[in-house]
Each structure stands twice: as structure tokens, then as C-alpha cells.
Design a protein around this motif. Structure first.
Motif, short mmCIF file in Angstrom:
data_model
loop_
_atom_site.label_atom_id
_atom_site.label_comp_id
_atom_site.label_asym_id
_atom_site.label_seq_id
_atom_site.Cartn_x
_atom_site.Cartn_y
_atom_site.Cartn_z
N SER A 74 0.82 -1.21 0.00
CA SER A 74 0.00 0.00 0.00
C SER A 74 0.85 1.26 0.00
CB SER A 74 -0.90 0.03 1.24
OG SER A 74 -1.72 -1.10 1.32
N PHE A 75 0.31 2.28 -0.64
CA PHE A 75 0.83 3.64 -0.48
C PHE A 75 0.08 4.32 0.65
CE2 PHE A 75 2.50 3.60 -4.92
CZ PHE A 75 3.79 4.03 -4.63
N LYS A 76 0.80 5.04 1.49
CA LYS A 76 0.15 5.95 2.42
C LYS A 76 -0.24 7.21 1.64
CE LYS A 76 2.95 4.38 6.33
NZ LYS A 76 4.00 4.77 7.30
N PRO A 77 -1.27 7.92 2.07
CA PRO A 77 -1.64 9.15 1.36
C PRO A 77 -0.46 10.12 1.27
CG PRO A 77 -3.38 8.52 2.88
CD PRO A 77 -2.22 7.59 3.15
N GLY A 78 -0.18 10.58 0.04
CA GLY A 78 0.90 11.53 -0.19
C GLY A 78 2.28 10.91 -0.28
N GLU A 79 2.39 9.60 -0.22
CA GLU A 79 3.70 8.95 -0.19
C GLU A 79 4.34 8.86 -1.57
OE1 GLU A 79 5.69 4.82 1.59
OE2 GLU A 79 3.53 4.94 1.21
N ALA A 80 3.55 8.76 -2.64
CA ALA A 80 4.09 8.63 -3.99
C ALA A 80 4.51 10.00 -4.52
CB ALA A 80 3.05 8.00 -4.92
N ASP A 81 5.73 10.14 -4.97
CA ASP A 81 6.23 11.46 -5.35
C ASP A 81 6.72 11.53 -6.80
OD1 ASP A 81 8.45 9.88 -5.17
OD2 ASP A 81 9.51 11.10 -3.70
N LYS A 82 6.41 10.52 -7.60
CA LYS A 82 6.96 10.52 -8.96
C LYS A 82 5.90 10.62 -10.06
CE LYS A 82 11.06 7.88 -7.66
NZ LYS A 82 11.87 6.64 -7.87
N PHE A 83 4.64 10.54 -9.70
CA PHE A 83 3.61 10.55 -10.74
C PHE A 83 3.31 11.97 -11.20
CE2 PHE A 83 -0.94 10.13 -12.14
CZ PHE A 83 -0.68 9.34 -13.24
N PHE A 84 3.00 12.85 -10.28
CA PHE A 84 2.82 14.26 -10.60
C PHE A 84 4.15 14.97 -10.34
CE2 PHE A 84 -1.49 12.86 -9.34
CZ PHE A 84 -2.19 13.20 -10.49
N ASP A 85 5.06 14.87 -11.28
CA ASP A 85 6.42 15.38 -11.06
C ASP A 85 6.72 16.65 -11.82
OD1 ASP A 85 6.51 14.42 -13.62
OD2 ASP A 85 8.22 13.09 -13.31
N GLY A 86 5.72 17.21 -12.54
CA GLY A 86 5.94 18.44 -13.28
C GLY A 86 6.63 18.25 -14.61
N GLY A 87 6.96 17.03 -14.97
CA GLY A 87 7.65 16.77 -16.23
C GLY A 87 6.71 16.71 -17.42
N GLU A 88 7.27 16.30 -18.54
CA GLU A 88 6.52 16.29 -19.80
C GLU A 88 5.29 15.40 -19.73
OE1 GLU A 88 7.53 15.67 -24.56
OE2 GLU A 88 8.77 14.70 -23.03
N PHE A 89 5.39 14.26 -19.04
CA PHE A 89 4.29 13.30 -18.96
C PHE A 89 3.62 13.32 -17.58
CE2 PHE A 89 7.06 11.74 -22.30
CZ PHE A 89 6.16 11.41 -23.30
N SER A 90 3.89 14.34 -16.80
CA SER A 90 3.39 14.43 -15.43
C SER A 90 1.89 14.20 -15.34
CB SER A 90 3.72 15.81 -14.85
OG SER A 90 3.17 15.96 -13.56
N GLY A 91 1.51 13.28 -14.45
CA GLY A 91 0.10 13.05 -14.17
C GLY A 91 -0.66 12.34 -15.26
N THR A 92 0.00 11.92 -16.32
CA THR A 92 -0.70 11.22 -17.40
C THR A 92 -0.49 9.71 -17.26
OG1 THR A 92 1.12 11.06 -19.02
CG2 THR A 92 -0.07 13.17 -18.87
#
Length: 739
Positions: free
Chosen positions: A268-286
Motif C-alpha cells: 500500500s501507499f500511504k496518502p501523499g507517499e508517492a512522489d513521482k507521478f505528478f512530477d511536473g515533467g513532460e508526462f506528469s500526471g498522465t
């Protein structure tokens, strides 16, 4: 969205990021379990409507509309894991917000499809692959494909794949692989049938309340609160069913399983633990990034663990367990890899043991190379006149996201599948280097010792197969399109299977003969670069419904005058219904149709196990439906003659004809007589060669033994040549009538 097809990838990607940010913002406004419950019930209602619209009992499989809802559920996990929990307290879902998320999810999926089209033309095509089609398939499937392993097989998969690590699992979690397999199956079952189960429970409870309210004085709306107060047991059941149906209770893993909290926490991920998905990069959050649920399938909300989307619990848990163990025991990394290598090399003969009758299994075989070095082949399986050459790859980590790094993604796949092809090719080249070659095994004290000889002439079929622990669709089916991948020794096409494929396949194919006949057809399609099927279950479904679907594909290409053909839908239409049946495995899978007597002959050939039995079995399975029926009719017609004769016979013609001798099962040796009569028969039929089937039957007409032999026309040097010719003349007219 269609208007964007001509746009540059950057513009499409910018709009995709914008849509995903809108989804992100809306998800943060809702109580997550209620939102998941809303999406899942929308999915359930769509499937329920599909059932109403379907005339037959075929299984319900998620289509495009359902894929949108699954996509939305994935983003609930991604947002909580990345941003934290904005609404930890219970609140009913805002259905308008839920509908907005669904609409945005549809737009996002459309944009993913467009991006795959426009980008695979330019930036993301790797020159050495020269395969835009494959690049597009990889991009679109990274986004769309979920849960390629059937949910009913979780217990079998996890119990097997994690078994080598029972000791460390027990140390860390107090449970072993069998418990993990059983409990993950419970989780899969909850998402598979949980909503329907809760809906049925609620319906039953409403009927019970209605029956209680049927007394003359109690028929009024005000009676329900009173009944709930009077019957707290029923009201508790109602509350539980409502929570499961509408507030995401079905996905409350803590409720559905007895897995220990430590184990669930590591998945499991704890809330807020994942830091690489919405990273501000070209594919951020997709979805072209690695969704957090691909890394850890669960999410922790307080001390409760939720599975926000039903497929990732099975697609991700295996690697999540691996990472958790190695994080806790870094020194175990090499042991994990070593044990998984051994497991993968033994998987094919172990999983398919009921479909490899009389097989010889040779593991860790060594052979010399021309340069003086030694090479190893992982596993050889010999069944009668068939050789399976296996190169097994356990893999070590999940694949890189292809949009961010297509070259890295393909390199990982290449390391698994192309290396297996090259190793198979190297061994088969050695096998063909001489009429007879020697196989070796490592000696304990060093060096190598010869264990047996082998000749390629002994085998009617050789199947070079790359076996992976996990599925690598679509590359495992599309690898044949690469220019490097050509038939080995100019005749044996390579193909790849996964352990998931085998675990499903063993339920669909009925016997050793059918399994090896399927591999023959599968290999034929692997040699056809112009024919595309998505994955192994599509190949299997095409075989069940079309038998020689390789020949069907060739005929379709000629008829339609096309250079390339895609065959699709066989997974959902043919194979899927069996694994979707709530009564699995008690149901009957769809199989090819054979007359009873042909099925009986298949079984007796395998049970007798005489040399060339697979040649005979294969010949019979290549028959078309009309010829199968003719066999049944001929056999039944000949049986009464055994009342006055020791044997009788009939024949079929064609490129390779067959002669069927039906004999009394009385222990008399008729070898010489039968051979002479059979040769006379093929002369009468004007065949150059034929198969001879000798079938013994008892007084009740039941087959007791069956053997296959290869026959050729008699030569003049045979002592009985002229006698055979005379008999052929006598038989000629009779044979022509029987045809």
C-alpha cells in the motif's frame, strides 16, 4: 479529438496533461471510498445492462465504456497516493462530480489513443525496430490493458510463484505462499462478484422485510423504521450490503481478507507517499507515466486498506512483494533471483504435467559451441516425436514507461524475449550441426559429462519457446514482426508464452495430443509475419473456434487480396466466458467438437503411448468437420463385421491418407497380415504414403488399444510385392466406393 490526429505530439500531450489535472482536482473534493463505490456501481450497472441485452449466456467483458470507469478508479488511487487525503471523513459522493470525472476520463483516454498515433510516426520509433505498428500497440496497451491474468487463477499463480520464498515470507509476515494465494484470491473474488453478491443480498433483505410487513395492519411506509428497530439483525445486514454497494465496501481489503496488516502495508501507499507521478515533467500526471497502482496496488486510509481498482491487485502484487522482501532483507536479492530462475525453468513441465503424457524432461543441459565455449539450454521436453526447447526468463523488475523511454522499455523486453529467441536458435543450430549430437550435464567436481545423444531426425516437430514468468503482451505476440526473428534452421518458428498463459491454457486444452497440436498451429502463426493476434488467449480462442486458424488466415488473405490481417476478439468470445463463470472451475470450457468415437480414439492412442502416437493424434486433429463425421460413420459401419472376422478396415484419402484397421482385442498377433493388407489398400487408393491406425476393440465395441505406423508403397524387392499388387486390384473398386 479526431481533429488532433494531425497535430504534433506536444500539443496532444499538453491537452492530455490538462485533462488529467482536472481529474486530479475533482478527485480531491470527494470521500475516496464513496467515489470508488460510485464508479464501481456504474460499471456494474453497465455490465448488468449488457446482460439484459445479450440473448445468450456469454460472459460479460469490459468494453470501451467500462474501460473509462476503470481508468477513473485508477486515478483515485493515483491522487490519494500522490496528494494525500483531503476528505478523510465519510460523505456521500457528489454524483455530478463523479459524472464529470467519468467524462474527463473518456477525453483523457481518447487523447492517449491520439498521442499514440501521432507520436509513433516520429519521435518514439526506434530505427532498429522499424515498426510503427508495434510502437503504437505498446503505447496504447500501456494505458488500456489491465488484468490479462484471469481473476479466478490468483490462488494458483501466487501460491506457485511465491512458493520458493516461504521461509522469508513466514519470517516477515507469519504467512506462506499458500496463504497469500488463498487470500489474494478472496480479494479478486470480492471485486469480481462482490457487487453482485451485495445486490442479491439487498434484494433478499427487501423481500424479507416485505414479508414481515404484509400483516394487514402494517402495510404503510411508516412500518419500515419500526421493522428495522424490531429486527436489528436484518437491519445490520442491510447496512452492510449498502456499504458494500455504494460506499466502496467491496474494496475494503481489510474486511475481505485475513492477510496481516504488515503485509497489506507493504502493498500500500500511504496518502501523499508517492512522489513521482505528478512530477511536473513532460508526462506528469498522465497514464503514460507509471501509475502508483502499478507499484503498490493498495491505498491506506487510516488503518483500513483499499483496493481502488480490481485489476492492479493481481497485476502488481507479485513485484510489490518482491520489492518489500528485498527492502527488508537486502541480502536476499541474489537468492530471490536464483530461486525465481529455478522456478521459471521448472514451470512449463510442472504447470502442464497433465498435458505431457510420457514426457522426458531434461533440465540444465549443456553443449559445446564451435568457439570452444559451453552453452546451456534451460529445459528440453521430449514427447514421442515432438521436442520442446525452452528458454525461461523470470525477469527482475517492471518495465519502464514506454512514452518516457521507449528504447529502455524495448531493451527490457529484448533482454527477456529476444535473448530467449537467440538462445533457442543457438541450441537448435547445434542440434542440426550433425545427424546426432551429444547432450551434457555439469559434473559436481567440475567439467561436463555426456548424458545422452539426440537427433533432429527423430522429431516431427520442434518448438522453440521463450517462457516468461509474467505476460509481456503485446510484444510476446508481435516479436515475430522483428526482422531478426526468422524460423530457426529455416523451419522452426519461435514464439513466447508466459506462466499466466500456461495456467489458463491447461483448462482449455483437454489432453497431451490437443496441447501439442495447439502448439503446432501456434507455431505456424508465429511464422506468419502478416497475421496479427493480440495475445496468447486470442491465439487459443482462435484455435478452439477455428482449429487450423493459420490456414483460415491464409485463405482470408487470398480471398480479400490483403497483405496483412488482424484477428481479434477470440479471448472475450471463446476463452473468457469459462473464466468469467461464477461457478469456475465447475463449468465446461468451450472446446473443439469431435464425434464420440474420435474422442475415444484420442484417449486410447495416448493411453497406449506407442511410438508415433502423436503423429496419429495430430493427423486426426487436422481433419475438418466433415472428415471427422465420416470417420465416425465408417467406424460404426465396420464394427458389425467383427462378429464374423478377425479384423476389418476403412480408409481416407488426401495428401496423406490413412488406413484404419479395426481388430478384435483377443491377443492374436496379426502384424504381418495387417501390414500386407494395408499396403495393398494404399496401392488401391493410389497413395504414395499413408498412416496406418491399428485399433483393437473388445466384444462391447470399446477401443482397448491403438497404434500408429507410417506406411509407404511396397517396393519390388519385397517378397510379397506381387501378392500385394493382386490384392490391391481386388480392393480397388471397393475402396473407391468407400470414399
Amino acid at each position: 479529438m479526431i481533429g488532433l490526429v494531425g497535430e504534433k505530439p506536444e500539443k496532444v500531450l499538453s491537452e492530455l496533461r490538462s485533462k488529467c489535472e482536472e481529474i486530479r482536482a475533482l478527485v480531491r473534493t470527494q470521500y475516496p471510498p464513496a467515489l470508488i463505490g460510485y464508479f464501481w456501481n456504474m460499471l456494474f450497472l453497465q455490465l448488468f445492462q449488457k446482460a439484459d441485452d445479450t440473448a445468450d449466456d456469454s460472459a460479460l467483458v469490459a468494453g470501451p465504456d467500462e474501460q473509462i470507469l476503470i481508468f477513473a478508479m485508477e486515478y483515485v488511487h493515483a491522487v490519494i497516493a500522490s496528494d494525500g487525503l483531503d476528505n478523510p471523513e465519510f460523505a456521500n459522493v457528489d454524483t455530478e462530480v463523479g459524472d464529470q470525472i467519468i467524462e474527463l476520463s473518456k477525453d483523457a483516454l481518447d487523447l492517449c489513443f491520439v498521442f499514440g498515433m501521432v507520436s509513433s510516426k516520429d519521435e518514439l520509433v526506434i530505427p532498429e525496430y522499424e515498426n510503427q505498428k508495434l510502437a503504437f500497440e505498446i503505447l496504447s496497451n500501456w494505458v488500456m490493458i489491465r488484468g490479462k491474468r484471469y481473476q479466478v487463477l490468483e490462488r494458483e499463480f501466487f501460491s506457485y510463484a511465491l512458493a520458493p520464498h516461504d521461509e522469508v515470507l513466514t519470517e516477515l509476515y507469519g504467512i506462506d505462499s499458500s496463504v497469500i494465494g488463498k487470500e489474494i484470491q478472496k480479494i479478486a473474488d470480492a471485486s469480481r462478484v462482490g457487487v453482485q453478491r451485495s445486490a442479491e443480498e439487498l434484494h433478499t433483505l427487501m423481500e424479507e422485510f416485505q414479508s414481515l410487513a404484509d400483516a394487514p395492519a402494517t402495510k404503510s411506509p411508516e412500518v419500515l423504521p419500526k421493522l428495522i428497530e424490531e429486527y436489528p439483525e436484518l437491519s445490520e445486514r442491510v447496512g452492510r450490503a449498502i456499504r458494500d454497494l455504494f460506499i466502496g465496501g467491496t474494496f475494503n481489503i481489510s474486511k475481505e481478507t485475513d492477510l496481516p496488516a504488515k503485509f497489506l502495508a507493504d502493498l500500500s501507499f500511504k496518502p501523499g507517499e508517492a512522489d513521482k507521478f505528478f512530477d511536473g515533467g513532460e508526462f506528469s500526471g498522465t497514464p503514460f507515466k507509471t501509475l502508483p497502482a502499478r507499484i503498490k496496488p493498495l491505498i491506506a486510509i487510516g488503518d483500513v486498506y483499499y483496493c481502488t481498482e480490481p485489476n492492479f491487485i493481481r497485476d502488481t502484487s507479485y513485484r510489490a512483494v518482491q520489492r518489500a522482501i528485498i527492502a527488508a532483507r537486502p541480502e536476499y536479492r541474489e537468492e530471490w533471483n536464483s530461486k525465481q530462475k529455478s522456478l521459471s525453468e521448472a514451470a512449463f513441465p510442472e504447470v502442464m504435467k497433465d498435458h505431457l503424457s510420457g514426457a522426458q524432461v531434461l533440465g540444465e543441459i549443456y553443449y559445446p559451441l564451435p568457439n570452444g565455449q559451453w552453452a546451456e539450454t534451460d529445459c528440453l521436453i521430449i514427447v514421442d516425436d515432438v521436442l520442446i526447447a525452452l528458454e525461461c526468463k523470470a525477469g527482475v523488475e517492471a518495465l519502464n514507461p514506454p512514452a518516457e523511454n521507449m528504447k529502455g522499455h524495448l531493451k527490457n523486453v529484448e533482454r527477456l524475449l529476444l535473448s530467449a529467441y537467440r538462445q533457442c536458435s543457438r541450441f537448435i543450430d547445434y542440434l542440426y550441426s550433425e545427424d546426432t549430437v551429444t547432450l551434457f550435464r555439469k559434473k559436481d567436481g567440475g567439467g561436463y559429462e555426456a548424458i545422452r545423444s539426440l537427433s533432429h531426425r527423430d522429431f516431427r516437430n520442434i518448438f522453440p519457446i521463450g517462457l516468461t514468468l509474467e505476460s509481456y503482451t503485446p510484444f510476446s505476440s508481435s516479436i515475430k514482426e522483428l526482422s531478426e526473428v526468422v524460423p530457426i534452421a529455416e523451419r522452426h518458428s519461435f514464439f513466447a508464452l508466459s506462466m499466466d498463459d500456461l495456467m489458463a491454457m491447461k483448462y482449455i486444452v483437454a489432453s497431451t495430443g490437443e496441447f501439442l497440436h495447439y502448439l503446432e498451429v501456434r507455431q505456424s502463426v508465429a511464422g506468419m509475419k502478416e497475421v496479427s493476434l493480440f495475445d496468447e488467449m486470442d491465439h487459443l480462442g482462435a484455435y478452439v473456434s477455428n482449429n487450423r486458424f493459420d490456414q483460415t488466415a491464409k485463405e482470408m488473405m487470398v480471398k480479400e487480396s490483403v497483405d496483412f490481417i488482424t484477428m481479434d476478439g477470440f479471448d472475450a468470445d471463446v476463452v473468457g466466458p469459462f473464466f468469467s463463470d461464477p461457478n469456475f472451475p465447475k463449468g465446461e470450457p468451450r472446446r473443439q467438437t469431435y464425434p464420440d468415437r474420435l474422442l475415444e480414439l484420442f484417449g486410447i492412442l495416448e493411453a497406449t503411448g506407442a511410438p508415433l502416437w502423436l503423429t496419429g493424434d495430430n493427423f486426426l486433429r487436422n481433419m475438418g468437420g466433415e472428415t471427422r463425421t465420416l470417420f465416425q460413420e465408417h467406424f460404426e459401419r465396420t464394427l458389425p463385421a467383427l462378429g464374423t472376422r478377425d479384423f476389418t478396415f476403412f480408409a481416407t484419402g488426401g495428401e496423406t491418407g490413412a488406413v484404419f484397421f479395426v481388430e478384435r482385442s483377443d491377443g492374436v498377433d496379426r502384424q504381418h497380415l495387417v501390414m500386407e493388407k494395408a499396403q495393398a489398400l494404399i496401392v488401391a487408393m493410389d497413395e504414395s504414403r499413408s498412416l496406418l491406425f491399428r485399433i483393437q476393440v473388445n466384444q462391447r465395441g470399446e477401443m482397448t488399444e491403438a497404434r500408429t505406423m507410417l506406411l509407404a508403397k511396397p517396393t519390388v524387392i519385397q517378397i510379397n510385392y506381387f501378392r500385394i499388387q493382386e490384392e490391391a486390384e481386388r480392393l480397388r473398386a471397393k475402396v473407391k466406393k468407400s470414399l
